[in-house]
Design a protein around this motif. Structure first.
Motif, short mmCIF file in Angstrom:
data_model
loop_
_atom_site.label_atom_id
_atom_site.label_comp_id
_atom_site.label_asym_id
_atom_site.label_seq_id
_atom_site.Cartn_x
_atom_site.Cartn_y
_atom_site.Cartn_z
N ALA A 102 -66.31 30.97 -90.04
CA ALA A 102 -65.52 31.73 -89.30
C ALA A 102 -66.13 32.73 -89.64
CB ALA A 102 -63.55 31.39 -89.55
N VAL A 103 -66.12 33.34 -90.62
CA VAL A 103 -66.61 34.91 -90.71
C VAL A 103 -67.48 34.96 -91.01
CG1 VAL A 103 -67.16 35.90 -93.44
CG2 VAL A 103 -65.32 34.57 -93.15
N CYS A 104 -68.76 33.64 -91.25
CA CYS A 104 -69.99 34.07 -90.32
C CYS A 104 -69.81 34.53 -88.63
CB CYS A 104 -71.12 32.63 -89.93
SG CYS A 104 -71.21 32.95 -92.11
N ALA A 105 -68.84 33.34 -88.12
CA ALA A 105 -68.84 34.36 -86.56
C ALA A 105 -68.58 35.68 -86.13
CB ALA A 105 -68.16 32.69 -86.42
N ASP A 106 -67.43 35.77 -87.05
CA ASP A 106 -66.88 36.92 -87.00
C ASP A 106 -67.74 38.32 -86.83
OD1 ASP A 106 -64.13 36.01 -86.38
OD2 ASP A 106 -63.80 36.35 -88.27
N ARG A 107 -68.24 37.75 -88.14
CA ARG A 107 -70.00 39.23 -88.75
C ARG A 107 -70.75 39.22 -87.27
NH1 ARG A 107 -68.89 37.29 -94.89
NH2 ARG A 107 -67.65 39.12 -95.33
N ILE A 108 -70.45 38.26 -87.13
CA ILE A 108 -72.11 37.58 -85.86
C ILE A 108 -71.70 38.69 -84.65
CG2 ILE A 108 -73.22 36.71 -84.41
CD1 ILE A 108 -73.41 34.38 -86.68
N ALA A 109 -70.72 38.51 -83.92
CA ALA A 109 -69.55 39.15 -83.20
C ALA A 109 -69.67 40.79 -83.47
CB ALA A 109 -68.59 38.49 -82.66
N ALA A 110 -69.50 41.18 -84.49
CA ALA A 110 -69.35 42.82 -85.07
C ALA A 110 -70.78 43.54 -84.82
CB ALA A 110 -68.21 43.17 -86.33
N GLY A 111 -71.48 42.28 -85.53
CA GLY A 111 -73.08 43.03 -84.97
C GLY A 111 -73.42 42.84 -83.82
N ARG A 112 -73.07 41.97 -82.54
CA ARG A 112 -73.33 41.92 -81.06
C ARG A 112 -72.34 43.05 -80.72
NH1 ARG A 112 -73.60 35.61 -80.15
NH2 ARG A 112 -75.81 35.36 -80.84
N ALA A 113 -71.23 43.35 -81.59
CA ALA A 113 -70.72 44.47 -80.85
C ALA A 113 -71.73 45.89 -80.72
CB ALA A 113 -69.03 44.37 -80.80
#
Length: 182
Positions: A102-113
């Motif tokens: 979940a932490v990885c997914a959140d960081r990926i989402a933040a990087g995509r944003a």
């Protein structure tokens, strides 16, 4: 392995068992200890980084170093032993894995944003057997398996299933060594 852990802690194997009501409590204590040590050595470094891409890179590098140590091997042994079972130790390990994913997914989402990580295909838009590419284009695309879940765990499982083992950058000698220890 248990004898070594006990001796490093200054206990005999029997004394170590007497500290816990049963083997399950001992295994849960080990799982908590591994999570705490991973968070202290890997998670903390990534949490201190504001840039999501750099945080992911710190996690990846730190995790690779961490997994070379015996402490990670203990958790992997427990994970394999309790895989597919409804058991407190297996559930505890699954919860840890889910939190990290979940932490990885959140960081990926933040990087995509921010545009630092390009958008990937949505799992529902991956090729299916009926919409498979032609034989000529198939050789250029990695094989993917559709996920049954849109959870981080499902996405990561599909990603790892689509990658060859051993990875092409591992030397043949190292690949042979990894297959012996796997």
């Amino acid at each position: 392995m248990l004898e070594r852990v006990a001796s490093e802690a200054g206990y005999t194997r029997g004394a170590l068992y007497h500290l816990f009501a049963n083997k399950e409590e001992l295994a849960l204590a080990v799982v908590r200890w591994v999570e705490e040590s991973w968070n202290a050595e890997v998670g903390r470094l990534a949490d201190e980084e504001a840039d999501p891409v750099e945080a992911l890179l710190l996690m990846a590098r730190g995790h690779a170093v961490y997994c070379r140590r015996d402490v990670a091997g203990v958790l992997m042994t427990l994970r394999m032993e309790f895989a597919g079972q409804d058991h407190p130790v297996g559930r505890a390990i699954a919860e840890i894995v889910d939190r990290v994913l979940a932490v990885c997914a959140d960081r990926i989402a933040a990087g995509r944003a921010t545009g630092a990580i390009p958008r990937g295909r949505h799992p529902s838009r991956r090729p299916t057997p009926t919409s498979a590419p032609s034989r000529a284009s198939r050789s250029r695309l990695p094989a993917t398996r559709p996920t049954t879940s849109n959870s981080p765990r499902g996405r990561c499982a599909a990603f790892s299933a689509s990658r060859p083992f051993p990875p092409p950058w591992i030397a043949p000698n190292e690949a042979a060594h990894r297959s012996r220890i796997a």
